[in-house]
Design a protein around this motif. Sequence first.
Motif, PDB file in Angstrom:
ATOM      1  N   SER A  57      -3.828  -6.240  -2.041  1.00 24.79           N
ATOM      2  CA  SER A  57      -2.808  -6.673  -3.006  1.00 24.79           C
ATOM      3  C   SER A  57      -1.392  -6.582  -2.439  1.00 24.79           C
ATOM      4  CB  SER A  57      -2.888  -5.817  -4.275  1.00 24.79           C
ATOM      5  OG  SER A  57      -2.434  -4.511  -3.992  1.00 24.79           O
ATOM      6  N   GLY A  58      -1.215  -5.898  -1.325  1.00 25.60           N
ATOM      7  CA  GLY A  58       0.122  -5.773  -0.734  1.00 25.60           C
ATOM      8  C   GLY A  58       0.813  -4.472  -1.116  1.00 25.60           C
ATOM      9  N   ILE A  59       0.205  -3.707  -2.024  1.00 31.62           N
ATOM     10  CA  ILE A  59       0.810  -2.434  -2.441  1.00 31.62           C
ATOM     11  C   ILE A  59       0.891  -1.478  -1.247  1.00 31.62           C
ATOM     12  CG2 ILE A  59       0.441  -0.379  -3.883  1.00 31.62           C
ATOM     13  CD1 ILE A  59      -0.677  -2.283  -6.025  1.00 31.62           C
ATOM     14  N   ASN A 103       1.360  -2.144   1.855  1.00 32.87           N
ATOM     15  CA  ASN A 103       2.526  -2.474   2.689  1.00 32.87           C
ATOM     16  C   ASN A 103       3.795  -1.921   2.074  1.00 32.87           C
ATOM     17  OD1 ASN A 103       1.165  -3.726   4.700  1.00 32.87           O
ATOM     18  ND2 ASN A 103       1.538  -5.808   3.999  1.00 32.87           N
ATOM     19  N   ARG A 104       3.879  -2.011   0.753  1.00 27.13           N
ATOM     20  CA  ARG A 104       5.060  -1.456   0.069  1.00 27.13           C
ATOM     21  C   ARG A 104       5.151   0.045   0.316  1.00 27.13           C
ATOM     22  NH1 ARG A 104       5.961  -4.913  -5.325  1.00 27.13           N
ATOM     23  NH2 ARG A 104       7.850  -5.838  -4.518  1.00 27.13           N
ATOM     24  N   LEU A 105       3.990   0.691   0.294  1.00 21.86           N
ATOM     25  CA  LEU A 105       3.971   2.143   0.516  1.00 21.86           C
ATOM     26  C   LEU A 105       4.375   2.458   1.961  1.00 21.86           C
ATOM     27  CD1 LEU A 105       0.697   3.223  -1.344  1.00 21.86           C
ATOM     28  CD2 LEU A 105       2.990   3.117  -2.222  1.00 21.86           C
ATOM     29  N   ILE A 106       3.913   1.623   2.892  1.00 22.11           N
ATOM     30  CA  ILE A 106       4.261   1.847   4.304  1.00 22.11           C
ATOM     31  C   ILE A 106       5.779   1.766   4.487  1.00 22.11           C
ATOM     32  CG2 ILE A 106       4.123   0.800   6.622  1.00 22.11           C
ATOM     33  CD1 ILE A 106       1.219   0.116   6.015  1.00 22.11           C
ATOM     34  N   LEU A 107       6.399   0.830   3.773  1.00 26.28           N
ATOM     35  CA  LEU A 107       7.853   0.660   3.914  1.00 26.28           C
ATOM     36  C   LEU A 107       8.639   1.768   3.211  1.00 26.28           C
ATOM     37  CD1 LEU A 107       8.121  -3.186   3.418  1.00 26.28           C
ATOM     38  CD2 LEU A 107       8.374  -1.924   5.545  1.00 26.28           C
ATOM     39  N   SER A 108       7.960   2.524   2.379  1.00 24.79           N
ATOM     40  CA  SER A 108       8.640   3.594   1.637  1.00 24.79           C
ATOM     41  C   SER A 108       8.703   4.859   2.504  1.00 24.79           C
ATOM     42  CB  SER A 108       7.879   3.891   0.353  1.00 24.79           C
ATOM     43  OG  SER A 108       6.694   4.601   0.669  1.00 24.79           O
ATOM     44  N   PRO A 109       9.448   5.861   2.041  1.00 23.57           N
ATOM     45  CA  PRO A 109       9.510   7.107   2.838  1.00 23.57           C
ATOM     46  C   PRO A 109       8.213   7.915   2.824  1.00 23.57           C
ATOM     47  CG  PRO A 109      11.344   6.946   1.265  1.00 23.57           C
ATOM     48  CD  PRO A 109      10.372   5.880   0.897  1.00 23.57           C
ATOM     49  N   VAL A 110       7.235   7.516   2.030  1.00 26.83           N
ATOM     50  CA  VAL A 110       5.970   8.269   1.986  1.00 26.83           C
ATOM     51  C   VAL A 110       5.201   8.054   3.291  1.00 26.83           C
ATOM     52  CG1 VAL A 110       3.747   8.453   0.795  1.00 26.83           C
ATOM     53  CG2 VAL A 110       5.818   8.046  -0.506  1.00 26.83           C
ATOM     54  N   PHE A 158       6.916   2.953  -8.095  1.00 24.96           N
ATOM     55  CA  PHE A 158       7.598   2.547  -6.855  1.00 24.96           C
ATOM     56  C   PHE A 158       8.918   3.316  -6.680  1.00 24.96           C
ATOM     57  CE2 PHE A 158       4.809  -1.229  -7.277  1.00 24.96           C
ATOM     58  CZ  PHE A 158       4.160  -1.076  -6.060  1.00 24.96           C
ATOM     59  N   PRO A 193       7.036  -9.136  -1.255  1.00 24.83           N
ATOM     60  CA  PRO A 193       5.954  -9.846  -0.559  1.00 24.83           C
ATOM     61  C   PRO A 193       5.527 -11.114  -1.302  1.00 24.83           C
ATOM     62  CG  PRO A 193       5.091  -7.923  -1.681  1.00 24.83           C
ATOM     63  CD  PRO A 193       6.563  -7.913  -1.904  1.00 24.83           C
ATOM     64  N   ILE A 208       7.907   6.558  -5.245  1.00 24.88           N
ATOM     65  CA  ILE A 208       7.504   6.341  -3.855  1.00 24.88           C
ATOM     66  C   ILE A 208       8.753   6.238  -2.959  1.00 24.88           C
ATOM     67  CG2 ILE A 208       6.585   4.490  -2.347  1.00 24.88           C
ATOM     68  CD1 ILE A 208       4.400   6.136  -3.515  1.00 24.88           C
ATOM     69  N   TYR A 209       9.767   5.535  -3.465  1.00 22.92           N
ATOM     70  CA  TYR A 209      10.994   5.357  -2.689  1.00 22.92           C
ATOM     71  C   TYR A 209      11.945   6.539  -2.837  1.00 22.92           C
ATOM     72  CZ  TYR A 209      10.031   0.756  -0.859  1.00 22.92           C
ATOM     73  OH  TYR A 209       9.499  -0.281  -0.122  1.00 22.92           O
ATOM     74  N   LYS A 210      11.457   7.571  -3.488  1.00 18.89           N
ATOM     75  CA  LYS A 210      12.207   8.824  -3.650  1.00 18.89           C
ATOM     76  C   LYS A 210      13.564   8.603  -4.311  1.00 18.89           C
ATOM     77  CE  LYS A 210       9.831  11.318   0.041  1.00 18.89           C
ATOM     78  NZ  LYS A 210       8.697  11.670  -0.770  1.00 18.89           N
ATOM     79  N   GLU A 222       2.498 -11.931  -2.054  1.00 19.27           N
ATOM     80  CA  GLU A 222       1.490 -11.613  -3.060  1.00 19.27           C
ATOM     81  C   GLU A 222       2.096 -10.706  -4.138  1.00 19.27           C
ATOM     82  OE1 GLU A 222       0.669  -8.975   0.573  1.00 19.27           O
ATOM     83  OE2 GLU A 222       1.474 -10.946   0.123  1.00 19.27           O
ATOM     84  N   ILE A 223       1.419 -10.629  -5.278  1.00 20.33           N
ATOM     85  CA  ILE A 223       1.911  -9.754  -6.353  1.00 20.33           C
ATOM     86  C   ILE A 223       1.450  -8.333  -6.034  1.00 20.33           C
ATOM     87  CG2 ILE A 223       1.926  -9.328  -8.854  1.00 20.33           C
ATOM     88  CD1 ILE A 223       2.991 -12.083  -8.232  1.00 20.33           C
ATOM     89  N   ALA A 224       2.334  -7.569  -5.419  1.00 21.45           N
ATOM     90  CA  ALA A 224       1.955  -6.213  -4.987  1.00 21.45           C
ATOM     91  C   ALA A 224       2.259  -5.215  -6.100  1.00 21.45           C
ATOM     92  CB  ALA A 224       2.700  -5.853  -3.705  1.00 21.45           C
ATOM     93  N   ASP A 269      -5.569  -1.806  -2.620  1.00 29.98           N
ATOM     94  CA  ASP A 269      -4.119  -1.707  -2.393  1.00 29.98           C
ATOM     95  C   ASP A 269      -3.698  -2.491  -1.159  1.00 29.98           C
ATOM     96  OD1 ASP A 269      -3.883  -0.191  -4.596  1.00 29.98           O
ATOM     97  OD2 ASP A 269      -3.149   1.617  -3.607  1.00 29.98           O
ATOM     98  N   ARG A 287      13.649   0.676   7.429  1.00 33.03           N
ATOM     99  CA  ARG A 287      12.921   0.820   6.158  1.00 33.03           C
ATOM    100  C   ARG A 287      13.822   1.381   5.060  1.00 33.03           C
ATOM    101  NH1 ARG A 287       7.049   2.989   8.427  1.00 33.03           N
ATOM    102  NH2 ARG A 287       6.505   1.044   9.435  1.00 33.03           N
ATOM    103  N   LEU A 303       6.417  -3.997   9.546  1.00 32.58           N
ATOM    104  CA  LEU A 303       5.015  -3.892   9.131  1.00 32.58           C
ATOM    105  C   LEU A 303       4.075  -4.323  10.250  1.00 32.58           C
ATOM    106  CD1 LEU A 303       5.175  -5.281   5.490  1.00 32.58           C
ATOM    107  CD2 LEU A 303       4.516  -2.975   6.159  1.00 32.58           C
TER     108      LEU A 303
END
Lengths: 365, 310
Positions: free
Chosen positions: A200-202, A204-211, B98, B80, B101-103, B82-84, A197, B73, B50
Amino acid sequence: MYPVFLAQWMKDKRKPYLILLFIGLSILATIIFGDIDRIEQTTVAVYSTESNAEELEQKWMELLGHHDSIEFVWMDQEKAHAEVLEGNSDVALQIMENDYRIITANEMPGVFIVNQHVHQVFTEEAKLVAAAGTNSTTELRNEVGEYLKTPPITIQTKSLDGGELANHDMGMQLLFGFTLFIAMFTIGFKVNGITADKVSGIWNRLILSPVSKTNMYIGHLFYSFCVAFFQMMVVFLIFKYVLDYELGNFAMIVTIAAAFTLSMISVAMLITGFVKTPEQFYMVYPSLIPMIPVVSGVYMQPGTITNPILQFIADIFPLSHGVEAMMDVALYNAGWNDILLPIVIMLLIGVLAMGIGINIVERKK
Amino acid sequence: MLETIKLSKTFKEKKAVDEIDMYLDEGESVGLLGPNGAGKSTTISMISSLLKPSSGDVKLNGLSTIKNPSEIRKVLGVVPQEIALYEELSAYENLKFFGKIYKVKKDILEERIQEVLEMVGLKERQKELVKTFSGGMKRRVNIAAALLHKPKILILDEPTVGIDPQSRNHILETVKKLNEETGMTILYTSHYMEEVEQLCNRVYIMDHGRVVASGSKQELLSILSTEDTIQVQLSKKSDALLEAIKGMAAVRQVEDTNHGIRVISKKGSNILADLVHAAENVGTQITHFQMEDPSLEDVFLHLTGKTLRD
């Protein structure tokens, strides 16, 4: 946490082959290698080249014949040798008047057992002959037999709690050893999802989310726990209810398996900290993990590993503690107090490895 | 709305980003242009919280986001480079993941997924696994995933790298629509000049971690108002001719292109006759020449001495 957990489940739901393969491997390896200790009836070809071969056959075949797992079959010399050469029999036995010779092609465990039995029979016979002198050996043998029905001294061996002394069951040890060992692979490959993860950058996406980060880690690690734990439980249940292995108190086995899984997840997390990509993990982890059961003596009889350095290495991994605790439960009816120490040690390894592992992973940017 | 103040990042001894000052007004579409290694991705990582800057600050509506990144945020969508995405899941499953995740609330998540799939043109193929998609389709799902929570600011890090022209056009159209129709603020990084020219109201040009120029397209082109750009085609290429042109007093820059050479000279210097003579002297001929309006590519060449693809 739940979306992360569910995403991992969704991925595996489509490709459950790895887990199924590992479950199959655990069962197969235990069945194949676990039967070493449960040797089937061994057939030994017996012959003699002496002139009074018939007389020797009558005498020794009767004396040798009292063994549960060895069957002695009289045949001529050529056939006996052929049996050994062709691998149909591990051992052939040449009988002489007062001596014997073992004929074998290799050092199989069965050879040792046969030799031990034959040596005992010949030694006893030699003692009887010496004691009988000019009198009849048969009469003396009967006399000794009668006498030993009420021996003057008897030795009884009991376990510490007063029960029957249990024999060490290598098959059982291998069942626990292989199951835990193969679960280590499942754990590693699942924990490696975090590195995947990240690359792949996933992540980072999670870090930016409220989780929160804690929930991100818990989602991944809890999933790894569930998969590995499920795998072990399936194997144990099959052995308990299908193959009739006596595993002892199953609740205790489950508890030990849970502690082992937690601990091993932490060790995998620690290893994750030292690699940069999932590919590196796939290279390092499977190279390292097979050494652990060897060093821990999982494939060997207890007490085989005596080197203190190897023992220390074994102690810092949870495998030896897990197998030992499970063996105590299955063979020696250990109670909760008896397995508390290995559980605590495994959890301690878990806390330390997880702390260091996450720290390294987080520092690595 | 969003600004960076002397934003810097040093990795060991190397200064990747060096005191960058930028701003984004609400509803603007801003381009961040620069060659590979210019520091664009590092800048974006710091803006999106980040990566912690070595010094400087990022402010959202006047408030620093360094110590409290949660505010930025909430309003940020990041695509990004890359293909995340989880390749083993379908486009729909990825977006659902997602979204959770973003609620995004359960009752509107389904609707939002269909909206963003429609936006990126993948509604019909939402049930297919991402791993079966082309590079362009994956990038479109990558964008869709960043749009689920309706961000106010969308940061796209080279979203068209390595994809087919059709997908590229689709992505550009989508970004343009997002900016014009929904008023979403866009920060678009690329090393494709024409994309930035097409999409952005203002451009920051980066090189070696620094902003070397900024402004609207017209403002940047005015840098070259004292210069002429001449595209020359030759019967055969000649290094000697290149050297000869470089030696001309009125010539400021010469670039070897696929079709011939591009010459940037002092405005009104009228060097065409000199070029013809120089070509004859080295045994080649000018087959075609054209006076060009300067492009942002020329501005970049002028400012950095190299092309964007260098």
